[in-house]
Scaffold this motif. Structure first.
Motif, PDB file in Angstrom:
ATOM      1  N   TRP A   1       8.438 -11.186  -1.156  1.00  0.00           N
ATOM      2  CA  TRP A   1       9.179 -10.320  -2.075  1.00  0.00           C
ATOM      3  C   TRP A   1       8.224  -9.563  -2.982  1.00  0.00           C
ATOM      4  CZ3 TRP A   1      13.304 -14.551  -3.607  1.00  0.00           C
ATOM      5  CH2 TRP A   1      14.197 -14.723  -2.532  1.00  0.00           C
ATOM      6  N   VAL A   2       7.123 -10.207  -3.380  1.00  0.00           N
ATOM      7  CA  VAL A   2       6.115  -9.525  -4.189  1.00  0.00           C
ATOM      8  C   VAL A   2       5.528  -8.346  -3.397  1.00  0.00           C
ATOM      9  CG1 VAL A   2       3.863  -9.756  -5.307  1.00  0.00           C
ATOM     10  CG2 VAL A   2       5.543 -11.595  -5.498  1.00  0.00           C
ATOM     11  N   ALA A   3       5.279  -8.570  -2.096  1.00  0.00           N
ATOM     12  CA  ALA A   3       4.730  -7.505  -1.260  1.00  0.00           C
ATOM     13  C   ALA A   3       5.663  -6.296  -1.255  1.00  0.00           C
ATOM     14  CB  ALA A   3       4.512  -8.018   0.164  1.00  0.00           C
ATOM     15  N   ARG A   4       6.960  -6.536  -1.131  1.00  0.00           N
ATOM     16  CA  ARG A   4       7.911  -5.415  -1.137  1.00  0.00           C
ATOM     17  C   ARG A   4       7.898  -4.712  -2.494  1.00  0.00           C
ATOM     18  NH1 ARG A   4      12.823  -9.025   1.369  1.00  0.00           N
ATOM     19  NH2 ARG A   4      11.752  -9.618   3.304  1.00  0.00           N
ATOM     20  N   PHE A   5       7.831  -5.493  -3.550  1.00  0.00           N
ATOM     21  CA  PHE A   5       7.810  -4.935  -4.905  1.00  0.00           C
ATOM     22  C   PHE A   5       6.574  -4.059  -5.104  1.00  0.00           C
ATOM     23  CE2 PHE A   5       6.451  -5.276  -9.357  1.00  0.00           C
ATOM     24  CZ  PHE A   5       7.589  -4.911 -10.046  1.00  0.00           C
ATOM     25  N   LEU A   6       5.411  -4.577  -4.724  1.00  0.00           N
ATOM     26  CA  LEU A   6       4.165  -3.844  -4.936  1.00  0.00           C
ATOM     27  C   LEU A   6       4.052  -2.628  -4.016  1.00  0.00           C
ATOM     28  CD1 LEU A   6       1.612  -6.767  -5.469  1.00  0.00           C
ATOM     29  CD2 LEU A   6       2.754  -5.368  -7.185  1.00  0.00           C
ATOM     30  N   VAL A   7       4.505  -2.775  -2.774  1.00  0.00           N
ATOM     31  CA  VAL A   7       4.488  -1.626  -1.863  1.00  0.00           C
ATOM     32  C   VAL A   7       5.381  -0.517  -2.408  1.00  0.00           C
ATOM     33  CG1 VAL A   7       5.355  -0.838   0.393  1.00  0.00           C
ATOM     34  CG2 VAL A   7       3.814  -2.812   0.252  1.00  0.00           C
ATOM     35  N   ASN A   8       6.515  -0.874  -2.936  1.00  0.00           N
ATOM     36  CA  ASN A   8       7.404   0.128  -3.525  1.00  0.00           C
ATOM     37  C   ASN A   8       6.716   0.852  -4.681  1.00  0.00           C
ATOM     38  OD1 ASN A   8      10.046   1.399  -3.854  1.00  0.00           O
ATOM     39  ND2 ASN A   8      10.170   0.225  -5.757  1.00  0.00           N
TER      40      ASN A   8
ATOM     41  N   LYS B   1      -0.134   9.827  -3.080  1.00  0.00           N
ATOM     42  CA  LYS B   1       0.198  11.201  -2.705  1.00  0.00           C
ATOM     43  C   LYS B   1       0.581  11.316  -1.241  1.00  0.00           C
ATOM     44  CE  LYS B   1      -2.730  13.307  -6.262  1.00  0.00           C
ATOM     45  NZ  LYS B   1      -3.939  14.126  -6.548  1.00  0.00           N
ATOM     46  N   ASP B   2      -0.092  10.536  -0.375  1.00  0.00           N
ATOM     47  CA  ASP B   2       0.158  10.661   1.058  1.00  0.00           C
ATOM     48  C   ASP B   2       0.447   9.320   1.740  1.00  0.00           C
ATOM     49  OD1 ASP B   2      -2.298   9.521   0.903  1.00  0.00           O
ATOM     50  OD2 ASP B   2      -3.400  11.221   1.734  1.00  0.00           O
ATOM     51  N   GLY B   3       0.709   8.292   0.940  1.00  0.00           N
ATOM     52  CA  GLY B   3       1.079   6.996   1.508  1.00  0.00           C
ATOM     53  C   GLY B   3      -0.073   6.208   2.086  1.00  0.00           C
ATOM     54  N   LYS B   4      -1.322   6.587   1.748  1.00  0.00           N
ATOM     55  CA  LYS B   4      -2.478   5.838   2.254  1.00  0.00           C
ATOM     56  C   LYS B   4      -2.831   4.728   1.268  1.00  0.00           C
ATOM     57  CE  LYS B   4      -4.648   9.218   5.287  1.00  0.00           C
ATOM     58  NZ  LYS B   4      -5.901   9.938   5.630  1.00  0.00           N
ATOM     59  N   ILE B   5      -2.607   3.506   1.703  1.00  0.00           N
ATOM     60  CA  ILE B   5      -2.800   2.338   0.851  1.00  0.00           C
ATOM     61  C   ILE B   5      -3.765   1.378   1.520  1.00  0.00           C
ATOM     62  CG2 ILE B   5      -1.643   0.354  -0.198  1.00  0.00           C
ATOM     63  CD1 ILE B   5       0.932   2.103  -0.171  1.00  0.00           C
ATOM     64  N   ALA B   6      -4.760   0.949   0.774  1.00  0.00           N
ATOM     65  CA  ALA B   6      -5.699  -0.069   1.267  1.00  0.00           C
ATOM     66  C   ALA B   6      -5.332  -1.416   0.655  1.00  0.00           C
ATOM     67  CB  ALA B   6      -7.125   0.301   0.901  1.00  0.00           C
TER      68      ALA B   6
ATOM     69  N   PRO C   1       0.451 -10.472   6.380  1.00  0.00           N
ATOM     70  CA  PRO C   1       1.648 -10.094   7.157  1.00  0.00           C
ATOM     71  C   PRO C   1       2.818  -9.664   6.276  1.00  0.00           C
ATOM     72  CG  PRO C   1       1.276 -12.468   7.251  1.00  0.00           C
ATOM     73  CD  PRO C   1       0.058 -11.861   6.639  1.00  0.00           C
ATOM     74  N   ASP C   2       2.898 -10.224   5.069  1.00  0.00           N
ATOM     75  CA  ASP C   2       3.971  -9.799   4.164  1.00  0.00           C
ATOM     76  C   ASP C   2       3.792  -8.344   3.750  1.00  0.00           C
ATOM     77  OD1 ASP C   2       5.178 -12.326   4.153  1.00  0.00           O
ATOM     78  OD2 ASP C   2       3.997 -13.018   2.435  1.00  0.00           O
ATOM     79  N   VAL C   3       2.558  -7.946   3.457  1.00  0.00           N
ATOM     80  CA  VAL C   3       2.287  -6.563   3.051  1.00  0.00           C
ATOM     81  C   VAL C   3       2.504  -5.615   4.230  1.00  0.00           C
ATOM     82  CG1 VAL C   3       0.453  -4.994   2.308  1.00  0.00           C
ATOM     83  CG2 VAL C   3       0.721  -7.211   1.193  1.00  0.00           C
ATOM     84  N   LYS C   4       2.026  -6.003   5.420  1.00  0.00           N
ATOM     85  CA  LYS C   4       2.233  -5.152   6.605  1.00  0.00           C
ATOM     86  C   LYS C   4       3.719  -4.960   6.878  1.00  0.00           C
ATOM     87  CE  LYS C   4      -2.063  -6.027   9.175  1.00  0.00           C
ATOM     88  NZ  LYS C   4      -2.654  -6.624  10.402  1.00  0.00           N
ATOM     89  N   ALA C   5       4.489  -6.047   6.732  1.00  0.00           N
ATOM     90  CA  ALA C   5       5.937  -5.945   6.988  1.00  0.00           C
ATOM     91  C   ALA C   5       6.611  -5.060   5.954  1.00  0.00           C
ATOM     92  CB  ALA C   5       6.556  -7.350   6.963  1.00  0.00           C
TER      93      ALA C   5
ATOM     94  N   ALA D   1       8.438  -1.546   6.943  1.00  0.00           N
ATOM     95  CA  ALA D   1       9.837  -1.244   6.618  1.00  0.00           C
ATOM     96  C   ALA D   1       9.995   0.121   5.981  1.00  0.00           C
ATOM     97  CB  ALA D   1      10.389  -2.324   5.679  1.00  0.00           C
ATOM     98  N   ARG D   2       8.873   0.660   5.448  1.00  0.00           N
ATOM     99  CA  ARG D   2       8.892   2.000   4.851  1.00  0.00           C
ATOM    100  C   ARG D   2       8.249   3.041   5.782  1.00  0.00           C
ATOM    101  NH1 ARG D   2       9.457   1.822  -0.752  1.00  0.00           N
ATOM    102  NH2 ARG D   2       9.549   4.098  -0.542  1.00  0.00           N
ATOM    103  N   GLY D   3       8.012   2.626   7.043  1.00  0.00           N
ATOM    104  CA  GLY D   3       7.442   3.550   8.022  1.00  0.00           C
ATOM    105  C   GLY D   3       5.963   3.824   7.817  1.00  0.00           C
ATOM    106  N   LYS D   4       5.229   2.893   7.194  1.00  0.00           N
ATOM    107  CA  LYS D   4       3.815   3.097   6.885  1.00  0.00           C
ATOM    108  C   LYS D   4       2.967   1.974   7.469  1.00  0.00           C
ATOM    109  CE  LYS D   4       4.592   6.633   4.095  1.00  0.00           C
ATOM    110  NZ  LYS D   4       4.102   8.015   4.355  1.00  0.00           N
ATOM    111  N   GLU D   5       1.656   2.253   7.567  1.00  0.00           N
ATOM    112  CA  GLU D   5       0.681   1.237   7.945  1.00  0.00           C
ATOM    113  C   GLU D   5      -0.439   1.220   6.911  1.00  0.00           C
ATOM    114  OE1 GLU D   5      -0.765   2.167  11.802  1.00  0.00           O
ATOM    115  OE2 GLU D   5       1.080   1.552  12.837  1.00  0.00           O
ATOM    116  N   LEU D   6      -1.152   0.103   6.853  1.00  0.00           N
ATOM    117  CA  LEU D   6      -2.290   0.029   5.943  1.00  0.00           C
ATOM    118  C   LEU D   6      -3.387   0.995   6.392  1.00  0.00           C
ATOM    119  CD1 LEU D   6      -2.614  -3.811   5.286  1.00  0.00           C
ATOM    120  CD2 LEU D   6      -2.123  -2.043   3.578  1.00  0.00           C
ATOM    121  N   ALA D   7      -3.953   1.727   5.432  1.00  0.00           N
ATOM    122  CA  ALA D   7      -5.092   2.579   5.738  1.00  0.00           C
ATOM    123  C   ALA D   7      -6.336   1.730   5.962  1.00  0.00           C
ATOM    124  CB  ALA D   7      -5.324   3.573   4.592  1.00  0.00           C
TER     125      ALA D   7
END
Length: 390
Positions: free
Chosen positions: A148-155, A162-167, A181-185, A189-195
């Motif tokens: 749940w923290v991963a979803r909160f922080l990703v949000n 600016k362009d959804g690039k997150i390390a 795996p929590d952060v990747k998931a 769910a937001r259509g993104k991948e880790l940079a």
């Protein structure tokens, strides 16, 4: 060999049954009270002691005074396992209050279920601490949960990128590896991948290679899953190469990062479950008065690790309520009663605190209870209304 195994099994069963019949009105806390995360153990002890003082002032539990027994695990899983056995089988306490390190909490899942003693986590957030596949499940928590923290922080990260690039920079431990795996998931769910995804070990002094690769990935937001000590090295490595992404972290960097990194920590955002710097409820005002009277901390700005204090306070009250509902100090009856507890807590209303029918709900705090804070001049303040809230 078969005879020896049978004898050991019988001995363990006899020992557990003997302990079951003699449980005492005490809660044992296994937490880090020495080492770099000593602030966490002190915060948990503070919250638990205030709750126990209040409970005892109102007659205790089942007519007896409740006691806190403190053990130091120093963040080491073997010591946490030893402490769990000592709290259950030597001290014969009703429950174990958890500590800061997820590696310790995950290691305690096995002995907790082998013995059958309720565990109340108040800090360690690894998802598998509570979602461990056990039935009955003796691991409860009033704290954050990493998925749940991963979803909160990703949000929060996607709000500022600016362009959804997150390390993602994470420690090479059960806590950090469990978060990947929590952060990747959450990103998926937001259509993104880790940079970029970079790991490091405790006590690493030079994070330059990881930071360079994060910069070269084009990431304008870096999520950190580490403790304060390693986050300090990350910030210094970023400063050395002039890399200035927005930094958002799980609450391992909520202890003393402001002291370690100084101005470099300014603007680093951190997830929390509680702050004494927001408008306080009547329960919060009462808590602040107790902290001032008992520990001499009369300025809310001087209170460190507010989430640990508040979660421990609510955790003790949840256990005390379960004991009253059970009408017994019996471990199994208290475990079952925890699913019946409803409580207006300091951090949140718990109605109910836990849901036996939902495997995700051995956690009392939900994502809507999470709070974004930010480091500013050595203090962790609410993000809303801060100089960085633009």
């Amino acid at each position: 060999m078969r005879g020896r195994l049978l004898a050991a099994t019988v001995a363990l069963g006899f020992m557990s049954s003997a302990a079951l019949a003699q449980q005492e009105p005490c809660i044992g806390n296994s937490a880090a009270v020495t080492g770099p995360a000593a602030f966490s153990g002190k915060a948990i002890k503070m919250g638990a002691e205030i709750a126990i003082d209040e409970i005892n002032a109102n007659g205790g539990v089942l007519g007896k005074k409740l006691r806190l027994i403190q053990y130091d695990d120093a963040g080491a899983p073997p010591r946490g396992v030893d402490n769990a056995r000592r709290i259950a089988l030597a001290d014969k306490c009703i429950a174990i209050l958890g500590g800061f390190h997820s590696t310790v909490a995950v290691a305690q899942v096995e002995p907790v279920h082998e013995i059958g003693i309720p565990y109340m986590g108040v800090w360690a957030a690894n998802t598998k601490v509570t979602e461990n596949g056990r039935d009955p499940n003796f691991m409860f928590r009033v704290s954050a949960k990493d998925k749940w923290v991963a979803r909160f922080l990703v949000n929060e990260a996607l709000k500022v990128s600016k362009d959804g690039k997150i390390a993602f920079l994470y420690e090479n431990t059960g806590w950090g590896n469990g978060a990947l795996p929590d952060v990747k998931a959450a990103l998926g769910a937001r259509g993104k991948e880790l940079a970029a995804a970079e790991t490091f070990n405790w006590n690493d002094q030079d994070m330059s290679p990881q930071v360079l690769r994060a910069r070269d990935s084009g990431a304008d937001v870096v999520m950190i899953w580490s403790l304060d000590r390693e986050a300090n090295q990350i910030l210094r490595a970023m400063d050395k190469i002039g890399y200035k992404p927005t930094i958002i972290g799980a609450w391992g960097i909520s202890g003393n990062l402001g002291e370690l990194a100084g101005p470099l920590a300014n603007g680093v955002r951190v997830m929390q479950t509680y702050s004494f710097l927001t408008p306080q409820s009547e329960k919060g005002k009462k808590m602040l008065a107790a902290i001032g009277e008992k520990y001499g901390l009369t300025d809310p700005m001087s209170i460190k690790a507010a989430s640990g204090i508040a979660d421990a306070y609510d955790g003790v009250y949840l256990l005390a309520s379960a004991i009253e509902i059970a009408g017994s100090y019996d471990w199994k009856k208290v475990q079952e009663a925890l699913y019946k507890v409803e409580l207006d807590g300091l951090v949140a209303p718990y109605k109910p605190a836990f849901d036996k029918a939902d495997p995700e709900r051995n956690d009392a705090l939900l994502p809507e209870h999470y709070l974004l804070t930010v480091w500013h001049d050595g203090k962790l303040i609410p993000f809303a209304g801060s100089p960085y809230d633009k």
